[in-house]
Enzyme design. Structure first.
Site, short mmCIF file in Angstrom:
data_model
loop_
_atom_site.label_atom_id
_atom_site.label_comp_id
_atom_site.label_asym_id
_atom_site.label_seq_id
_atom_site.Cartn_x
_atom_site.Cartn_y
_atom_site.Cartn_z
N GLY A 1 0.84 -1.19 0.00
CA GLY A 1 0.00 0.00 0.00
C GLY A 1 0.87 1.24 0.00
O GLY A 1 1.17 1.82 -1.04
N CYS B 1 -9.87 22.98 16.29
CA CYS B 1 -9.86 23.30 17.71
C CYS B 1 -9.43 22.10 18.56
O CYS B 1 -10.23 21.50 19.26
CB CYS B 1 -11.24 23.79 18.13
SG CYS B 1 -11.73 25.21 17.17
C1 LIG Z 1 -2.95 -2.02 5.29
C2 LIG Z 1 -2.72 -3.38 4.78
C3 LIG Z 1 -1.76 -3.62 3.80
C4 LIG Z 1 -0.85 -2.54 3.27
O1 LIG Z 1 0.03 -2.03 4.22
P1 LIG Z 1 1.08 -0.92 3.79
O2 LIG Z 1 1.85 -0.67 5.01
O3 LIG Z 1 0.32 0.27 3.35
O4 LIG Z 1 1.90 -1.51 2.68
C5 LIG Z 1 -1.64 -4.89 3.28
N1 LIG Z 1 -2.43 -5.90 3.75
C6 LIG Z 1 -3.35 -5.71 4.70
C7 LIG Z 1 -4.18 -6.85 5.14
C8 LIG Z 1 -3.53 -4.45 5.25
O5 LIG Z 1 -4.44 -4.28 6.20
#
Ligand SMILES: *Cc1c(COP(=O)(O)O)cnc(C)c1O
Length: 423
Positions: A283, A350
């Site tokens: 991600g 705030c």
């Molecule tokens: C959030 C998540 C990812 C990605 O994590 P990153 O740190 O953004 O690469 C992959 N697999 C699962 C199940 C996640 O919850």
């Protein structure tokens, strides 16, 4: 002046650019606060994973909760990616962006019946099942809708990813995954359930991980399990090794995606598992360095103990500093020939927790624009409407072109769907 993060975000003659677009000009054209993303930076980040996996049966599932704008999903879908989703809402986004449900893996500890039914109907590739009760319910729902759910168990390898406790997910005591000791029994149960087809195994140990060691430790634990499960005659076709690779916010030096994946593949091959399909769920590392948040300086407020720089972006636009005390680089979009002052960069919300950066050295005046760097992941996707602040607009840049990919929210958008009582 070199900046941490992406080479696609850089100064040219005192002006900060994303690719060939000056951020000061984008701020005037689209207003602030404004998220700006580089398409090339996203594709370059993806290419690192693709190079490492070339020639292997694999699927890269972008973990879209990092940044779920439809145009971002479209870019990744067109580049051949699948998606890691954590809600029914995310599935609808994938479909709206032209993504392929057959390349979707569905993660998350709290899938509802309705979400399961919709995902089965859309034909997702795999459910990453996180508990024994979820497995039972999924089988029931699948039988009801006349489908079979392909599953992998998300196993909790009990490995410390050495990251922030809120984003570490693979330790005992986290809410995620099935405990290592329960995994074989749960697979044996899965193999007997009418609505379930066992497809693979999954783990995801955390986020913003900057070392290779925890990945290899988790991988070894997962491969041990694969061997135990297969000894019971249950075949696991794919290994889903999750996401979590960190990016550079300041001086972190995470491994390059290509090097990390190659190291994992080498371990997989050494242990005799090279024939399996590899699924990854990156991600942050695909989008984090590709985005910046541009804000305008509203006021400078000098004080005895602290100087404040009040900008028009706030914790509702970018939660990471307030939520994780994350350090994100903040720089001027136009460099000034003045000595920098030390100041806290804060928003209008705030709450004393509403800060974007503390003790920063900046030469700015009201009306200037500043950019928070490496804000492409967990920025806009975590934004809220707290203080009835409309969420920021978003722009995608490619070369000298800039497209508005999300309108700025107006006040009427924020209370649409609310109702007054009868008089
Ligand atoms: C959030 C998540 C990812 C990605 O994590 P990153 O740190 O953004 O690469 C992959 N697999 C699962 C199940 C996640 O919850």
């Amino acid at each position: 002046m070199t900046l941490p993060g992406s080479p696609h975000v850089a100064y040219r003659g005192g002006e900060l650019f994303v690719e060939d677009c000056a951020l000061g000009r984008l701020a005037r054209r689209f207003g602030t606060p404004l998220y700006v993303y580089s398409r090339s930076a996203m594709l370059a980040a993806l290419a690192g994973y693709q190079r490492a996996l070339a020639g292997r049966d694999h699927l890269i599932c972008y973990a879209m909760k990092a940044n779920s704008n439809l145009a971002v999903l479209q870019i990744f879908a067109q580049a051949g990616c699948g998606f890691d989703i954590v809600s029914g809402g995310e599935l609808e986004r994938v479909l709206a962006a032209g993504g392929d449900a057959a390349k979707v893996v569905f993660s998350g500890v709290g899938k509802t019946r309705a979400e399961m039914a919709r995902a089965l109907e859309a034909g997702v590739a795999c459910f990453n099942v996180e508990s024994e009760s979820e497995l039972e319910l999924l089988s029931q729902v699948a039988v009801q809708v006349g489908r079979t759910a392909r599953i992998s168990l998300r196993v909790n390898p009990d490995v410390d990813p050495k990251t922030h406790p809120y984003i570490s997910t693979g330790l005992k005591g986290n809410k995620f995954g099935v405990a290592h000791e329960r995994a074989v029994a749960t697979y044996r149960r899965a193999a007997t359930l009418p609505g379930i087809e066992v497809a693979g195994i999954d783990c995801h140990i955390g986020s913003q991980i900057t070392e290779t060691g925890p990945y290899l430790d988790a991988l070894d634990r997962v491969l041990d399990l694969v061997e135990s499960v297969e000894a019971h005659g249950i075949t696991l076709h794919h290994l889903d090794l999750g996401g979590g690779l960190g990016i550079t916010y300041t001086d972190e030096q995470p491994p390059a995606a290509e090097a990390l994946v190659k190291a994992m593949l080498a371990r997989i091959d050494t242990r005799g598992h090279g024939h399996r399909k590899i699924v990854l769920e990156p991600g942050r590392s695909l989008v984090g360095n590709a985005g910046v948040l541009v804000a305008s300086v509203l006021y400078l407020k000098p004080g005895g103990a602290k100087n404040f720089c009040i900008v028009d972006a706030a914790m509702n636009d970018l939660m990471r500093p307030a939520m994780y005390e994350a350090w994100m680089s903040i720089v001027s979009c136009t460099l000034r020939d003045e000595p920098p002052q030390t100041m806290d960069v804060v928003g209008p919300v705030c709450e004393s927790g509403d800060w974007l950066g503390r003790d920063r050295h900046l030469a700015v005046q009201p009306g200037d624009t500043v950019a928070v760097l490496s804000a492409g992941a967990y920025g806009m996707s975590m934004a809220s409407n707290y203080n009835t602040r409309g969420r920021a607009a978003e722009v995608m840049v490619s070369g000298a072109q800039a497209w508005l990919i999300r309108d700025r929210e107006a006040p009427a958008d924020l209370f649409r769907g609310e109702h007054l009582l009868p008089r």
